[in-house]
Structure formats: C-alpha cells, structure tokens
Design an enzyme around this catalytic site. Structure first.
Site, short mmCIF file in Angstrom:
data_model
loop_
_atom_site.label_atom_id
_atom_site.label_comp_id
_atom_site.label_asym_id
_atom_site.label_seq_id
_atom_site.Cartn_x
_atom_site.Cartn_y
_atom_site.Cartn_z
N GLU A 191 1.40 -12.01 5.37
CA GLU A 191 1.53 -10.63 6.66
C GLU A 191 1.82 -9.49 5.98
O GLU A 191 2.60 -8.90 6.31
CB GLU A 191 2.55 -11.08 7.69
CG GLU A 191 2.41 -10.10 8.79
CD GLU A 191 3.65 -10.52 10.02
OE1 GLU A 191 3.30 -11.17 10.83
OE2 GLU A 191 4.73 -10.38 9.58
N TYR A 216 13.83 7.56 1.97
CA TYR A 216 14.39 6.42 1.13
C TYR A 216 14.50 6.56 -0.31
O TYR A 216 14.81 5.87 -1.15
CB TYR A 216 13.19 5.27 1.10
CG TYR A 216 12.80 4.94 2.49
CD1 TYR A 216 13.33 4.18 3.57
CD2 TYR A 216 11.09 4.83 2.62
CE1 TYR A 216 12.76 3.81 4.72
CE2 TYR A 216 10.72 4.53 4.05
CZ TYR A 216 11.54 4.08 4.79
OH TYR A 216 11.05 3.97 6.27
N CYS A 233 11.05 24.09 7.14
CA CYS A 233 12.47 24.95 7.05
C CYS A 233 13.46 23.96 6.99
O CYS A 233 14.29 23.82 7.83
CB CYS A 233 12.22 25.89 8.37
SG CYS A 233 11.08 27.06 8.25
N1 LLP Z 1 5.93 -8.16 8.43
C1 LLP Z 1 6.84 -7.89 9.42
C2 LLP Z 1 7.53 -8.58 10.58
C3 LLP Z 1 7.42 -6.57 9.19
O1 LLP Z 1 8.46 -6.09 9.75
C4 LLP Z 1 6.78 -5.60 8.19
C5 LLP Z 1 7.32 -4.11 7.67
C6 LLP Z 1 5.54 -6.30 7.44
C7 LLP Z 1 5.16 -7.56 7.79
C8 LLP Z 1 5.14 -5.47 6.44
O2 LLP Z 1 5.77 -5.21 5.20
P1 LLP Z 1 5.17 -4.54 3.87
O3 LLP Z 1 4.06 -6.00 3.36
O4 LLP Z 1 4.39 -3.54 4.29
O5 LLP Z 1 6.22 -4.42 3.01
N2 LLP Z 1 8.53 2.46 6.24
C9 LLP Z 1 8.70 1.29 4.96
C10 LLP Z 1 8.53 0.11 5.07
C11 LLP Z 1 8.97 -0.51 6.64
C12 LLP Z 1 8.65 -1.96 6.78
C13 LLP Z 1 8.71 -2.36 8.31
N3 LLP Z 1 8.08 -3.86 8.30
C14 LLP Z 1 8.25 2.01 3.81
O6 LLP Z 1 7.93 3.11 3.93
O7 LLP Z 1 8.64 1.34 2.72
#
Ligand code: LLP
Length: 426
Positions: free
Chosen positions: A270, A313, A343
């Site tokens: 996923e 982050y 700003c």
């Molecule tokens: N599955 C679930 C249940 C999740 O909560 C997430 C991400 C993913 C899959 C996908 O994760 P990925 O493969 O993209 O790492 N805004 C943050 C990332 C937050 C991710 C939230 N959930 C950033 O910019 O690094």
C-alpha cells in the site's frame, strides 16, 4: 527504477521538456510530474498481487486514472478520497476490492457513504468495528493492527507503538474479534503500516508480527497487507530499497499462512510515496536574492504554502537551478538559504527538524532563474495551503514528451469561494 538517482544542481529540462518552456507556458510555482517515472515505479512492485495506492500522497485524479489504467487499486481515508477514486474511473466493487476505506475513525459523512455504497473497510479502531457493525451487520472487514513498534523518517510519520494513535493495539485483538462476532462481522484480512519512510530493518519485522496475529485470527483471513512506508530517494547518496528482498520476506509470510489455513492468501502492498515521490518537481522562480550578514538568501515564489514538508518535518528535498536564459553548463556554487514569500520566518526550504535554518551549496543564480525542488511528487501538492491567500499551484503532467495541465492554478476568486459578508455588517 534504477538503483541510484542523480539529482543535478543545474537542470535544463524535466522529462525532456525545457524548464523555461514549462514555466513560460504554465507559470510558477507549478508542480510538474513525470508520468513515466510513475510507470516505472508500478513495474517495480509487480511481484505483489495487489498494489494499492495510498492516494493521500498525491490524489490528483489524473494521477489516479493513470495508476488505475496500470492495474493499481486505491485506498481512501475520507469520503472525499472515495469521490476522487470514482472521478478517476474506479469501480467501487470487485475482487480484490478496487477501493478500500481505511482510517482510525469514521466521520459521519464517511460512515454514511461506506454503508450506502457497501464499501470495504479497513478498521483502525474497535469503535469502527462497532459503528460499522451496527449499521451494516454481517460485513467483511480487514483490521489495521498496531504491532507495538513503528518507525518513520520523522517522529511525526511513525505510526506504530504506544505513541501512535493508529490501528488496533496488538494486545487488544481478542476484544476486537469479540466485537466483530457480536455484529456478525468477519475479519477477512490484516493490515500493518508502521510508518512512512521507515528503514528496511524495521519494515522487515512487520511480516513476523502480522503472522503472529493472523494465526490468532485464523482461517477467515484471505488477504494480508504490508502497508506502505517504502522509503524513496531524496539524496543522490540514497539507494533504492531492495524490493525483491522485501517481497521475499512477505511472500514467505504469506506462504506459511497459506499452509496453515489451506487456502490462497492475497498479498497487498500500500505505498504512497514510492509510486509518486520521484516523479514530482516543484518549479519556482527566484524573485529576490539578498544577503543577511553571512547568509545569502534565494527567495522564491513558492513557500511552505506550496510544499510543507521542510517546515513540518525538516525534510530534505534536492534542489536545482534552471537558468532563465538557458545554458545548463557547470556553474560555481555558493552556500544559500532558500526561502519562500510568506510572512513567517519559518518559510525556509533549507531547514532541519526543529526549525534550524541551514544553507545548501547551490549554483550561483540571478533573479528570474528557476529553482526546481525535486522528489516532490508525494505529500507535496496535497499538503499545500492557501496561507497568505496564495492560490494553490498548477499541476502539469508530462508523458512521452507531451505535457498538459491536470489541475489549473487557483484564481483569486477561488480564494474567497464560499465566503460571505456577515448579514449584520453595516
Ligand atoms: N498506508 C497507510 C495506512 C498510511 O497511513 C500511509 C501514510 C501510507 C499507507 C502511505 O505511506 P507512504 O508509502 O507514502 O510512506 N506527510 C508525510 C507522510 C505521512 C504519511 C501518512 N500515512 C510526509 O510528507 O512524509
């Protein structure tokens, strides 16, 4: 995808299209996505039975449609994301489920929608089992389990362990199963997602944790999901995660469970970031260059309103300069602090976790040159805001040399849509 990825300091084109041409045609700041990069990432993950895109990473309907046409399924964390999936051509029903609602709560709109459409749900809390069971007794669900450990590129993206609000706590499994029984709800699958940008060592422990839980749930399990979290490359020194090795770990877990249960188990992955991070470029224009004591600042027309990852982050994004007058030859580099137009002092792209401003060696540039923030396709546009009443950027896709707008830049009228003067004014 190749193992290494070079992030150049001077970039003349994106996917073969000159940056200056893109900027002239679409304006700045603009998100530009190289769809061939998405296509390559999908191919990398082919060993998994199901690739389910975590659309929160980039939910533009053209991205979703492109993935759908390549056999990728999708998850949705809100009624809005279900709407996006449908707009991109996804059916709501089928085997495996084309769209899965996955969250830790139902807001009222999403519970109504899930019940009305009979959507498959991945429950991240006991309360979701109860609320769904009351409205749709006899439903099949998957459970998101918090295995008691997690990992991420930042503490804010670690989704496992006691500090995390996500999933059903692994020690509360019995209670969750009893609740499911009370409503005739069948647990057909398990899911674990321990965080975003986790390292391989942590990710590879998840299979074992999931297997232990699956044995407790028993033979109703027909699907297991490895969740997302695959790291991607943000620096030239970052190496690509070993997908083959990762698949093997999960495949072994799956095979052991198949043997135990005597039936086939579907293995899902996923990812969000893995499919879209590297495809994305935020093209901005340098609008001022100024010196403050020992620091030299490049100030762009894009800020944390356009890309929030650095301020949230301390995330590192590669950057390159694209000279407005062309000529992408070598240029002398200087230490630069890169900031935006907002700003607010925190509107700095070159910062570390905790808000510490740092500098980056970038080519000497002039006002009017373009600065491209790279590896910005995941959690870029989707986390952009209208802060300081800045319209959201345009989004443009490039595929096999041709390019087109997939989301128009917002207008000032868009900014005040829905607002009205209060009736007691005057
Ligand atoms: N599955 C679930 C249940 C999740 O909560 C997430 C991400 C993913 C899959 C996908 O994760 P990925 O493969 O993209 O790492 N805004 C943050 C990332 C937050 C991710 C939230 N959930 C950033 O910019 O690094």
């Amino acid at each position: 995808m190749s193992a290494t990825l070079e992030f150049p300091l001077v970039r003349s084109s994106i996917a073969g299209v000159p940056v200056a041409e893109l900027a002239a045609k679409y304006g700045t700041p603009t998100y530009v996505y190289d769809f061939e990069s998405i296509e390559r990432a999908v191919k990398d993950l082919a060993p998994f039975d199901v690739i389910r895109f975590a659309q929160k990473a980039n939910s533009n309907i053209a991205v979703l449609d492109f993935l759908r046409q390549r056999g990728v399924l999708v998850d949705a964390v809100s009624a809005g994301e279900v709407h996006r999936a449908v707009s991109a051509g996804y059916e709501l029903h089928g085997e495996p489920h084309p769209v899965v609602y996955t969250a830790d709560i139902f807001d009222r709109a999403s519970l109504d929608l899930v019940v009305e459409k009979g959507l498959h749900v991945n429950c991240g809390s006991e309360e979701m089992i109860r609320q769904l069971g009351e409205r749709a007794p006899g439903a099949n669900v998957t459970l998101r389990i918090n295995p008691g450990f997690g990992h991420g590129h930042s503490q804010k993206t670690n989704t496992g362990g006691e500090q995390s609000k996500h999933g059903i706590w692994h020690e509360n499994l019995d209670g969750a199963l009893q609740l499911a029984d009370r409503y005739g709800v069948t647990v057909t699958g398990l899911h674990m997602h321990i965080g975003s940008g986790a390292d391989f060592e942590h990710l590879s422990q998840v299979g074992q944790a999931l297997e232990t839980i699956a044995r407790k749930v028993g033979r109703s399990i027909t699907t297991i999901s490895a969740g997302g979290g695959l790291p991607t490359r943000y620096r030239s020194s970052d190496t690509q995660v070993d997908i083959e090795r990762y698949f093997k770990i999960w495949d072994e877990t799956r095979r052991r469970l198949q043997e135990e249960f005597g039936h086939a188990i579907t293995l899902e992955i996923e990812p969000g970031r893995y499919l879209v991070a590297e495809c994305g470029f935020l093209v901005a224009e340098i609008r001022a260059i100024k010196r403050m004591g020992k620091n030299l600042f490049y100030l762009l027309d894009a800020g944390f309103n356009s890309l929030a990852r650095p301020i949230l982050y301390g995330a590192y994004h590669p950057m390159s300069i694209s000279p407005a007058k062309g000529g992408a030859g070598e240029r002398e580099t200087v230490p630069v602090v890169v900031g935006g137009p907002l700003c607010e002092s925190g509107d700095i792209f070159t910062q570390q976790d905790g808000g510490f401003v740092c500098s980056r060696d970038l080519p000497v540039a002039e006002v009017g040159d373009f600065l491209v923030i790279e590896a910005a396709g995941a959690y870029g546009f989707v986390m952009a805001s209208n802060y300081n009443s800045k319209p959201l950027p345009a989004e443009v896709a490039i595929y096999r040399g041709s390019h087109q707008v997939i989301r128009a830049r917002q207008t000032n009228e868009d900014l005040t849509r829905g607002e009205r003067l209060a009736s007691w004014n005057g």
